[in-house]
Design a protein around this motif. Structure first.
Motif, PDB file in Angstrom:
ATOM      1  N   THR A 187       0.806  -1.212   0.000  1.00 29.29           N
ATOM      2  CA  THR A 187       0.000   0.000   0.000  1.00 29.29           C
ATOM      3  C   THR A 187       0.843   1.267   0.000  1.00 29.29           C
ATOM      4  O   THR A 187       0.370   2.323  -0.408  1.00 29.29           O
ATOM      5  CB  THR A 187      -0.963   0.032   1.200  1.00 29.29           C
ATOM      6  OG1 THR A 187      -0.202   0.001   2.415  1.00 29.29           O
ATOM      7  CG2 THR A 187      -1.924  -1.128   1.176  1.00 29.29           C
ATOM      8  N   ALA A 225       3.419   3.780  -3.566  1.00 25.38           N
ATOM      9  CA  ALA A 225       3.450   5.113  -4.181  1.00 25.38           C
ATOM     10  C   ALA A 225       4.422   6.044  -3.477  1.00 25.38           C
ATOM     11  O   ALA A 225       4.984   6.960  -4.088  1.00 25.38           O
ATOM     12  CB  ALA A 225       2.051   5.723  -4.178  1.00 25.38           C
ATOM     13  N   GLN A 259       8.052   5.782  -5.002  1.00 28.32           N
ATOM     14  CA  GLN A 259       8.298   6.030  -6.420  1.00 28.32           C
ATOM     15  C   GLN A 259       9.209   7.243  -6.567  1.00 28.32           C
ATOM     16  O   GLN A 259       9.116   8.193  -5.788  1.00 28.32           O
ATOM     17  CB  GLN A 259       6.983   6.272  -7.156  1.00 28.32           C
ATOM     18  CG  GLN A 259       6.042   5.075  -7.148  1.00 28.32           C
ATOM     19  CD  GLN A 259       6.661   3.864  -7.806  1.00 28.32           C
ATOM     20  OE1 GLN A 259       7.137   3.926  -8.931  1.00 28.32           O
ATOM     21  NE2 GLN A 259       6.665   2.751  -7.079  1.00 28.32           N
ATOM     22  N   ILE A 305      -2.020   7.714   1.386  1.00 33.96           N
ATOM     23  CA  ILE A 305      -1.532   7.119   0.154  1.00 33.96           C
ATOM     24  C   ILE A 305      -2.473   7.336  -1.033  1.00 33.96           C
ATOM     25  O   ILE A 305      -2.008   7.674  -2.133  1.00 33.96           O
ATOM     26  CB  ILE A 305      -1.237   5.616   0.352  1.00 33.96           C
ATOM     27  CG1 ILE A 305      -0.162   5.434   1.441  1.00 33.96           C
ATOM     28  CG2 ILE A 305      -0.790   4.981  -0.953  1.00 33.96           C
ATOM     29  CD1 ILE A 305       1.146   6.142   1.171  1.00 33.96           C
ATOM     30  N   PRO A 306      -3.804   7.174  -0.884  1.00 33.72           N
ATOM     31  CA  PRO A 306      -4.679   7.431  -2.032  1.00 33.72           C
ATOM     32  C   PRO A 306      -4.558   8.840  -2.586  1.00 33.72           C
ATOM     33  O   PRO A 306      -4.667   9.051  -3.800  1.00 33.72           O
ATOM     34  CB  PRO A 306      -6.086   7.164  -1.473  1.00 33.72           C
ATOM     35  CG  PRO A 306      -5.869   6.225  -0.345  1.00 33.72           C
ATOM     36  CD  PRO A 306      -4.577   6.648   0.272  1.00 33.72           C
ATOM     37  N   GLU A 363      -1.430   8.786  -4.609  1.00 38.27           N
ATOM     38  CA  GLU A 363      -1.644   8.007  -5.838  1.00 38.27           C
ATOM     39  C   GLU A 363      -2.445   8.795  -6.866  1.00 38.27           C
ATOM     40  O   GLU A 363      -2.222   8.663  -8.076  1.00 38.27           O
ATOM     41  CB  GLU A 363      -2.355   6.701  -5.504  1.00 38.27           C
ATOM     42  CG  GLU A 363      -1.489   5.711  -4.744  1.00 38.27           C
ATOM     43  CD  GLU A 363      -2.251   4.464  -4.334  1.00 38.27           C
ATOM     44  OE1 GLU A 363      -1.604   3.416  -4.170  1.00 38.27           O
ATOM     45  OE2 GLU A 363      -3.491   4.549  -4.157  1.00 38.27           O
ATOM     46  N   SER A 364      -3.379   9.621  -6.394  1.00 39.60           N
ATOM     47  CA  SER A 364      -4.191  10.417  -7.319  1.00 39.60           C
ATOM     48  C   SER A 364      -3.490  11.693  -7.757  1.00 39.60           C
ATOM     49  O   SER A 364      -4.078  12.495  -8.491  1.00 39.60           O
ATOM     50  CB  SER A 364      -5.528  10.763  -6.665  1.00 39.60           C
ATOM     51  OG  SER A 364      -5.346  11.657  -5.572  1.00 39.60           O
ATOM     52  N   GLN A 365      -2.250  11.873  -7.284  1.00 35.85           N
ATOM     53  CA  GLN A 365      -1.411  13.027  -7.635  1.00 35.85           C
ATOM     54  C   GLN A 365      -2.011  14.346  -7.150  1.00 35.85           C
ATOM     55  O   GLN A 365      -1.815  15.394  -7.769  1.00 35.85           O
ATOM     56  CB  GLN A 365      -1.155  13.067  -9.145  1.00 35.85           C
ATOM     57  CG  GLN A 365      -0.463  11.812  -9.654  1.00 35.85           C
ATOM     58  CD  GLN A 365      -0.190  11.839 -11.144  1.00 35.85           C
ATOM     59  OE1 GLN A 365       0.144  12.889 -11.703  1.00 35.85           O
ATOM     60  NE2 GLN A 365      -0.344  10.703 -11.799  1.00 35.85           N
TER      61      GLN A 365
END
Length: 346
Positions: free
Chosen positions: A6, A9, A12, A299-300, A303-305
């Motif tokens: 999870t 991201a 990265q 984290i979401p 992940e959605s920038q």
């Protein structure tokens, strides 16, 4: 439950036009007062190196003050001028780079002992030059960029905020006029370091004396506020909030970093009680610690920038291996933040 999968991201690489990092983690700047007479010693270098060794993508140093009589009112805060202090910082850079890390100094002026309305334009121009000198020294010493502290009620933010800026000249009045000082600082720093050296600006709505303060109340006002700063040369905005999960404006789930990125297309850093189960004000009000918290709500957004980088403060203060433990899924080994953490600062 936070797992190595999870948090993928978070690990990265980050690449912008002026800065490349191994991952999305940032060490937030945290004042320590561990530099006797303003000189960072080998212990300061070791402190930052330990975080680099454990995989922090970018270290932002504690606030370092420019050469001006009002720049600091705290004992043993590090200076960013004078041969001895700068040599100390050169050693910090060398140690962090030897561990594979990247580091920027946070360049700071704590604010007017009286108020910003008392500064003459001549004195303001002198302060702008000192910021630029510090920026040039940062580049000379091998830092990977600079961060300008424009948040929390310190000098740059005192010009931003209408309650502290009552000037009637070009530095005061409208919201855009109140960005003039910051824009001049950024522009002077840009001229001092050239086009390719990253400039980060830390901003906040809240102030040390007023957690409910607002510089802007709508996205439209925020856009007006940001435009002169972008035009002056800011590359990355470090958007300080007490709780990263709180939306900035009604009708949208975006936090401050999310809105700044949306409006400017510039990379942003989010910060505010990351990895903790209590916000920063609990410590300052009550001296209480904080337990470790899941990153599942963070984290979401990454992940959605919504934003690009995540700054960790007290969690990383308490545990220099926080990043590597999160990366490797060793959550049971995390050291919780407590007042004792401020005593050891290992």
């Amino acid at each position: 439950m936070t797992t190595t999968q999870t948090v993928k991201a978070l690990f990265q690489p980050f690449t912008s036009d002026k800065l490349t990092l191994a991952n999305r983690t940032v060490m937030a700047p945290m004042t320590r007062q561990k530099s006797p007479n303003g000189v960072p010693g080998p212990d300061v270098a070791a402190y930052y190196r330990r975080r680099a060794e454990h995989g922090v993508g970018l270290i932002v140093t504690e606030g370092t003050v420019i050469h001006h009589p009002d720049a600091s009112n705290q004992k043993d805060v590090p200076l960013f001028y004078g041969e001895e202090a700068l040599n100390g910082w050169a050693n910090v850079v060398a140690e962090v780079h030897a561990a594979g890390g990247k580091i920027v100094p946070q360049i700071w002026h704590m604010g007017a002992r009286g108020n910003v309305n008392d500064y003459s334009e001549e004195e303001i121009a002198g302060i702008v030059r000192e910021f630029a000198k510090a920026a040039a020294e940062a580049k000379r010493l091998g830092f990977d960029g600079i961060e300008l502290h424009g948040a929390h009620g310190y000098l740059i933010d005192q010009f931003f905020w209408e309650k502290t800026n009552q000037r009637t000249d070009r530095y005061g009045g409208s919201l855009i006029n109140r960005t003039t000082f910051a824009a001049e600082v950024v522009k002077a720093c840009r001229e001092a370091v050239g086009p390719d050296f990253p400039i980060i600006l830390r901003i906040s709505q809240w102030k040390g004396i007023d957690y409910t303060a607002k510089l802007v109340r709508t996205p439209e006002e925020l856009a007006q506020f940001l435009e002169p700063l972008v035009n002056a040369g800011v590359d990355i905005f470090h958007c300080s909030t007490r709780r990263f999960w709180e939306p900035e404006f009604e009708g949208s789930d975006l936090n401050l970093a999310g809105w700044v990125k949306k409006l400017t297309s510039k990379p942003t850093i989010t910060v505010g009680s990351v990895g903790l189960d209590g916000d920063v004000t609990n410590f300052f009000k009550t001296g209480s610690g904080a337990g470790n918290a899941s990153l599942d709500g963070l984290i979401p957004k990454l992940e959605s920038q919504e934003f690009d980088l995540i700054a960790i403060g007290r969690a990383l203060l308490a545990d220099p291996a926080w990043v590597s433990k999160i990366r490797d899924g060793k959550l049971e080994d995390l050291i919780p933040f407590s007042p004792q953490a401020l005593q050891t600062l290992h």
